[in-house]
Design a protein around this motif. Sequence first.
Motif, PDB file in Angstrom:
ATOM      1  N   ALA A 155       0.850  -1.195   0.000  1.00 40.10           N
ATOM      2  CA  ALA A 155       0.000   0.000   0.000  1.00 40.10           C
ATOM      3  C   ALA A 155       0.884   1.242   0.000  1.00 40.10           C
ATOM      4  N   PRO A 156       0.372   2.407  -0.445  1.00 45.83           N
ATOM      5  CA  PRO A 156       1.205   3.621  -0.474  1.00 45.83           C
ATOM      6  C   PRO A 156       1.772   3.992   0.891  1.00 45.83           C
ATOM      7  N   GLU A 157       0.981   3.749   1.986  1.00 46.26           N
ATOM      8  CA  GLU A 157       1.448   4.084   3.336  1.00 46.26           C
ATOM      9  C   GLU A 157       2.613   3.190   3.766  1.00 46.26           C
ATOM     10  N   GLU A 158       2.667   1.949   3.193  1.00 42.82           N
ATOM     11  CA  GLU A 158       3.754   1.038   3.535  1.00 42.82           C
ATOM     12  C   GLU A 158       5.042   1.401   2.810  1.00 42.82           C
ATOM     13  N   VAL A 159       4.930   1.976   1.620  1.00 43.18           N
ATOM     14  CA  VAL A 159       6.102   2.397   0.843  1.00 43.18           C
ATOM     15  C   VAL A 159       6.711   3.646   1.466  1.00 43.18           C
ATOM     16  N   LYS A 160       5.875   4.644   1.727  1.00 45.58           N
ATOM     17  CA  LYS A 160       6.337   5.899   2.336  1.00 45.58           C
ATOM     18  C   LYS A 160       5.406   6.264   3.476  1.00 45.58           C
ATOM     19  N   GLU A 161       5.998   6.548   4.614  1.00 43.47           N
ATOM     20  CA  GLU A 161       5.188   6.880   5.790  1.00 43.47           C
ATOM     21  C   GLU A 161       4.454   8.190   5.583  1.00 43.47           C
ATOM     22  N   LYS A 162       3.229   8.227   6.097  1.00 38.77           N
ATOM     23  CA  LYS A 162       2.412   9.433   5.988  1.00 38.77           C
ATOM     24  C   LYS A 162       2.957  10.511   6.910  1.00 38.77           C
TER      25      LYS A 162
END
Length: 308
Positions: A177-184
């Motif tokens: 998921a996008p949150e797993e690739v780059k932290e929010k």
Amino acid sequence: TEVSLLEKKPWQLQGEVTAQKRPENSLLEETLHFDHAVRMAPVITEETTLQLEDIIKQRIRDQAWDDVVRKERPKEDAYEYKKRLTLDHEKSKLSLAEIYEQEYIKLNQQKTAEEENPEHKEIQKMMDSLFLKLDALSNFHFIPKPPVPEIKVVSNLPAITMEEVAPVSVSDAALLAPEEVKEKNKAGDVKTAAEKTATDKKRERRKKKYQKHMKLKEKEKRRKLLEKNNPDQAGKYTKAVASEKLKQLTKTGKASLLKDEGKDKALKSSQAFFSKLQDQVKMQISDAKKAEKKKKKRQDISVHKLKL
């Protein structure tokens, strides 16, 4: 015409009409088409009765007695029924997915156990040994097979993990998921100075203060660690020692302290600051004017002085 269109429609064209809305016995004059939901009973004639008799006679000859067997409900006490039921009141430690998984694994293991018949295994072994002997007899360049240890792989994994979600060549990053690739960003969306609200500014100020506090804490921690490591220089890094050293330097003349004789106390409010600034400007202007007047007096030469 328009008149005929605007006139009241007859009851046949009014959709669903009840008996109250249409005239009396009006339905008898109409020819209606409707479907029967139930199969119509056959008209009892001499021909139909003869056909039924023939069917009954044929069934007697064939001895096809397929009458419905009457079932009786067993009489049972409520207490006996309750005794048979064993209810577990404790909360299940496993999740629903894990329970289903265990049931699935049990079913699979039962199937494999049923499939592996010991007689079949024995026959397979006998066949293998026979084929080896036949190969040894028939082939001139026979190489016997090396003994292979019997290994049985039992996988207690669920079926989902066994399946490949994606090909090996495909990167795993696509499955994340996008949150797993780059932290929010915890602070929220990135904003410019113009976009920031009062709450955003206060948050930033709090963050800066906290960071400053943490730096000071870290500094104090380092100082204490140095003191612990060097007990000879224990009081070297304290604030009191630093102030004493500064006093000694000022006495010798190597350093000088900047003193503001109560000016900062008077200029705590903005009104006091601007009023003082105005006074300073006025003083500067008056000093400049006085200097100009003195200069003019020196330049002006009196006529009386030049008289012979």
